[in-house]
Scaffold this motif. Sequence first.
Motif, PDB file in Angstrom:
ATOM      1  N   MET A 109      38.945  44.829  43.797  1.00 25.57           N
ATOM      2  CA  MET A 109      38.830  44.356  42.444  1.00 25.57           C
ATOM      3  C   MET A 109      39.315  45.469  41.504  1.00 25.57           C
ATOM      4  N   ARG A 110      40.148  45.118  40.554  1.00 23.19           N
ATOM      5  CA  ARG A 110      40.685  46.079  39.576  1.00 23.19           C
ATOM      6  C   ARG A 110      39.818  46.018  38.317  1.00 23.19           C
ATOM      7  N   LEU A 111      39.344  47.172  37.864  1.00 28.43           N
ATOM      8  CA  LEU A 111      38.390  47.171  36.760  1.00 28.43           C
ATOM      9  C   LEU A 111      38.640  48.278  35.750  1.00 28.43           C
ATOM     10  N   ALA A 112      38.068  48.071  34.578  1.00 24.03           N
ATOM     11  CA  ALA A 112      38.022  49.092  33.535  1.00 24.03           C
ATOM     12  C   ALA A 112      36.561  49.488  33.383  1.00 24.03           C
ATOM     13  N   PHE A 113      36.326  50.759  33.176  1.00 23.02           N
ATOM     14  CA  PHE A 113      34.965  51.272  33.010  1.00 23.02           C
ATOM     15  C   PHE A 113      34.794  51.724  31.574  1.00 23.02           C
ATOM     16  N   PHE A 114      33.799  51.170  30.884  1.00 28.61           N
ATOM     17  CA  PHE A 114      33.454  51.581  29.531  1.00 28.61           C
ATOM     18  C   PHE A 114      32.154  52.369  29.602  1.00 28.61           C
ATOM     19  N   GLY A 115      32.185  53.630  29.230  1.00 31.36           N
ATOM     20  CA  GLY A 115      30.988  54.466  29.236  1.00 31.36           C
ATOM     21  C   GLY A 115      31.264  55.761  28.521  1.00 31.36           C
ATOM     22  N   THR A 116      30.211  56.449  28.087  1.00 27.79           N
ATOM     23  CA  THR A 116      30.398  57.681  27.322  1.00 27.79           C
ATOM     24  C   THR A 116      29.531  58.846  27.799  1.00 27.79           C
ATOM     25  N   PRO A 117      28.188  58.745  27.747  1.00 29.51           N
ATOM     26  CA  PRO A 117      27.364  59.923  28.023  1.00 29.51           C
ATOM     27  C   PRO A 117      27.203  60.225  29.507  1.00 29.51           C
ATOM     28  N   ALA A 118      26.543  61.313  29.769  1.00 25.88           N
ATOM     29  CA  ALA A 118      26.317  61.777  31.138  1.00 25.88           C
ATOM     30  C   ALA A 118      25.585  60.741  31.990  1.00 25.88           C
ATOM     31  N   ILE A 119      24.748  59.933  31.383  1.00 25.62           N
ATOM     32  CA  ILE A 119      24.013  58.919  32.150  1.00 25.62           C
ATOM     33  C   ILE A 119      24.956  57.879  32.769  1.00 25.62           C
ATOM     34  N   ALA A 120      26.174  57.744  32.250  1.00 24.50           N
ATOM     35  CA  ALA A 120      27.147  56.795  32.792  1.00 24.50           C
ATOM     36  C   ALA A 120      27.956  57.379  33.952  1.00 24.50           C
ATOM     37  N   VAL A 121      27.924  58.687  34.121  1.00 20.59           N
ATOM     38  CA  VAL A 121      28.740  59.352  35.147  1.00 20.59           C
ATOM     39  C   VAL A 121      28.405  58.893  36.571  1.00 20.59           C
ATOM     40  N   PRO A 122      27.131  58.806  36.978  1.00 24.05           N
ATOM     41  CA  PRO A 122      26.857  58.351  38.355  1.00 24.05           C
ATOM     42  C   PRO A 122      27.419  56.957  38.651  1.00 24.05           C
ATOM     43  N   SER A 123      27.391  56.072  37.670  1.00 19.25           N
ATOM     44  CA  SER A 123      27.952  54.729  37.871  1.00 19.25           C
ATOM     45  C   SER A 123      29.458  54.805  38.055  1.00 19.25           C
ATOM     46  N   LEU A 124      30.124  55.620  37.242  1.00 22.49           N
ATOM     47  CA  LEU A 124      31.567  55.795  37.387  1.00 22.49           C
ATOM     48  C   LEU A 124      31.901  56.410  38.741  1.00 22.49           C
ATOM     49  N   GLU A 125      31.159  57.419  39.145  1.00 26.20           N
ATOM     50  CA  GLU A 125      31.404  58.052  40.447  1.00 26.20           C
ATOM     51  C   GLU A 125      31.221  57.063  41.597  1.00 26.20           C
ATOM     52  N   ALA A 126      30.213  56.195  41.491  1.00 28.50           N
ATOM     53  CA  ALA A 126      29.985  55.195  42.540  1.00 28.50           C
ATOM     54  C   ALA A 126      31.150  54.214  42.617  1.00 28.50           C
ATOM     55  N   LEU A 127      31.677  53.815  41.468  1.00 26.78           N
ATOM     56  CA  LEU A 127      32.831  52.911  41.462  1.00 26.78           C
ATOM     57  C   LEU A 127      34.071  53.581  42.032  1.00 26.78           C
ATOM     58  N   VAL A 128      34.265  54.856  41.714  1.00 31.31           N
ATOM     59  CA  VAL A 128      35.417  55.603  42.228  1.00 31.31           C
ATOM     60  C   VAL A 128      35.339  55.704  43.749  1.00 31.31           C
ATOM     61  N   CYS A 129      34.141  55.885  44.271  1.00 28.61           N
ATOM     62  CA  CYS A 129      33.966  56.014  45.724  1.00 28.61           C
ATOM     63  C   CYS A 129      33.950  54.672  46.450  1.00 28.61           C
ATOM     64  N   SER A 130      33.908  53.579  45.708  1.00 27.55           N
ATOM     65  CA  SER A 130      33.860  52.251  46.325  1.00 27.55           C
ATOM     66  C   SER A 130      35.273  51.772  46.672  1.00 27.55           C
ATOM     67  N   HIS A 131      35.358  50.571  47.147  1.00 27.92           N
ATOM     68  CA  HIS A 131      36.659  49.984  47.485  1.00 27.92           C
ATOM     69  C   HIS A 131      37.350  49.371  46.267  1.00 27.92           C
ATOM     70  N   HIS A 132      36.744  49.470  45.096  1.00 29.83           N
ATOM     71  CA  HIS A 132      37.321  48.918  43.868  1.00 29.83           C
ATOM     72  C   HIS A 132      38.343  49.880  43.265  1.00 29.83           C
ATOM     73  N   ASP A 133      39.289  49.328  42.521  1.00 30.39           N
ATOM     74  CA  ASP A 133      40.331  50.104  41.853  1.00 30.39           C
ATOM     75  C   ASP A 133      39.939  50.296  40.389  1.00 30.39           C
ATOM     76  N   VAL A 134      39.538  51.512  40.038  1.00 30.45           N
ATOM     77  CA  VAL A 134      39.190  51.827  38.651  1.00 30.45           C
ATOM     78  C   VAL A 134      40.501  52.161  37.940  1.00 30.45           C
ATOM     79  N   ALA A 135      41.007  51.201  37.165  1.00 32.72           N
ATOM     80  CA  ALA A 135      42.311  51.341  36.522  1.00 32.72           C
ATOM     81  C   ALA A 135      42.263  52.264  35.306  1.00 32.72           C
ATOM     82  N   CYS A 136      41.147  52.245  34.586  1.00 35.08           N
ATOM     83  CA  CYS A 136      41.039  53.103  33.403  1.00 35.08           C
ATOM     84  C   CYS A 136      39.583  53.278  33.011  1.00 35.08           C
ATOM     85  N   VAL A 137      39.376  54.283  32.182  1.00 33.03           N
ATOM     86  CA  VAL A 137      38.070  54.532  31.573  1.00 33.03           C
ATOM     87  C   VAL A 137      38.273  54.481  30.070  1.00 33.03           C
ATOM     88  N   VAL A 138      37.420  53.724  29.397  1.00 33.88           N
ATOM     89  CA  VAL A 138      37.436  53.666  27.939  1.00 33.88           C
ATOM     90  C   VAL A 138      36.144  54.306  27.464  1.00 33.88           C
TER      91      VAL A 138
END
Length: 96
Positions: free
Chosen positions: A1-30
Amino acid sequence: MRLAFFGTPAIAVPSLEALVCSHHDVACVVTRPDKPAGRSRALRPPAVVRTARAAGIEVFQPAKAGDCVADLHRLGLDVVVVVAYGGWLPPPVLRV
């Protein structure tokens, strides 16, 4: 699945890291624009920017989330993931 991640503070980092390590394609971060911080008031990027750049992910930092709708359409996304973005997301962003 190709996705965009919207997040800002440090509390959003673990979620972004989990998506990066998953089988999903993180196309961009906003994320929110850099803000002045510390005594020097030097501009400092949000926590998710450092994580995204380390993973080689394209980063958008629009003044308003709606300003990047054309970029999001260009990427051919399947879904938008939002974790502590800190701003209003207009309907065109949510319909990408």
